[in-house]
Design an enzyme around this catalytic site. Structure first.
Site: not given
Length: 368
Positions: A293, A217, A291, A219
């Site tokens: 996601r 993911s 989370d 960052c």
């Protein structure tokens, strides 16, 4: 999809949209960027409520079984009180008088929160039922295009995107320091809001057996600026090197900053962490879960690349479950660590102790 896309952009611009559910129509606006509750009340002809997530209410010491709750707002509510309700620390929590009248959110109100999350805003929505006397005014604004109406069911499902509709847009050979024979394949979600990249290392399509895979993911702070608050950048570079050493494979670089809450909210969470909260509690104060996601997009990318069996480089059991639920066979798991430092030790410990990440080996070596 077009209407949902426009609704999300209107929400991000601080404009209201109309959510239709059954015979009810709600005028919905994000708390973040809104001008005034009174403006929404005047347009709708009804007093607005604020809709908050279960996570936010739990951070304020409230126990709630429903996923969200609606709070009627009194006429004298101030901007500071709204802020207090939406993002204040637990030790600055809103008074019991502000929380009077709290009730489980209706379907349209829950859909409004989903729009906020998809728009990467603070998950707090202002909702007002459109009164009978304002129906004509609202219809006129809808007819002129000044307002947009969408179905609440469509809004409720927008967070996961549109499974199976990911578009493969472009690709190019991009030699990397640790993997010279690499190419980037860009995918775009159907609403056009997010783009994801598959970094294809070597020729995984010619490999026999499971393909080495990393789901990473995005960052910005760690990947690009080498922030010491996390180990993301180091994990990213180690993943490329490990996949190259394994004979090639794929790294999916997913546009899911801050575990899916977006960069603005991630920075807000960092400020809360500086005040003493860990990464999980900071996200909860802002109204998010552990989370946020979604991995359906990763499954779609793998399908496009004709990959259905993988060796997954991860410390996160949720990624294994998500791929398997999407029909991707995870033949094996390989740990992937960065360095544990004084600056990121608390963050990694919270991921292990609060979110179940498999980090015992690396944390034990740092005096856990």
């Amino acid at each position: 999809m077009y209407h949902i896309e426009r609704a999300i952009f209107d929400i991000r611009r601080g404009l209201p949209v109309v959510l239709a559910t059954g015979d009810q129509r709600l005028l919905v606006q994000a708390l973040e960027g809104s001008d005034s509750v009174d403006t929404l009340a005047e347009l709708s002809g009804a007093r607005p409520s604020m809709v908050l997530t279960r996570h936010r209410l739990e951070a304020m010491g409230m126990s709630l079984k429903a996923e969200a709750a609606s709070l009627p707002l009194h006429e004298q509510v101030s901007e500071s009180e709204l802020h207090q309700l939406a993002v204040a620390r637990e030790n600055e929590k809103a008074s019991r008088s502000l929380l009077a009248g709290l009730k489980p959110a209706a379907a349209g109100e829950r859909a409004a929160l989903t729009l906020m999350r998809r728009a990467l805003l603070i998950p707090a929505a202002l909702c007002a039922e459109i009164s009978e006397r304002q129906q004509g005014v609202i219809d006129q604004k809808l007819g002129s295009g000044e307002l947009l109406q969408i179905d609440a069911e469509d809004a409720a499902s927008c967070l996961a995107g549109a499974t199976g509709m990911l578009k493969r847009v472009s690709e190019a050979r991009i030699p990397l320091e640790e993997a010279v024979e690499s190419r980037f394949v860009l995918f775009r979600e159907p609403d056009g809001l997010r783009e994801h990249v598959a970094v294809v290392i070597g020729e995984p399509e010619s490999m026999e057996g499971p393909v080495p895979l990393r789901l990473h993911s995005a960052c910005l702070t760690g990947d690009l600026f080498a922030s010491l608050r996390c180990d993301c950048g180091e994990q990213l570079r180690n993943a490329v090197a490990d996949i190259q050493a394994m004979g090639g494979g794929v790294l999916l670089y997913l546009a899911q900053e801050g575990r899916g809450i977006g960069l603005a909210n991630k920075l807000r969470a960092y400020t809360l962490q500086d005040g003493g909260l860990d990464t999980v509690d900071a996200d909860q104060v802002l109204g998010f879960g552990d989370d946020e996601r979604q991995y359906a997009v990763a499954v779609d990318m793998l399908r496009s690349l004709a990959i259905n069996q993988v060796q997954l480089l991860t410390n996160n059991p949720l990624k294994i479950s998500a791929l398997e639920e999407g029909g991707i066979e995870v033949a094996s798991r390989h740990a992937l660590y960065g360095s544990v430092t004084d600056q990121n030790h608390r963050y990694l410990s919270a991921k292990a102790n609060r979110a179940g990440h498999l980090l015992d080996d690396v944390l034990d070596g740092h005096g856990r």
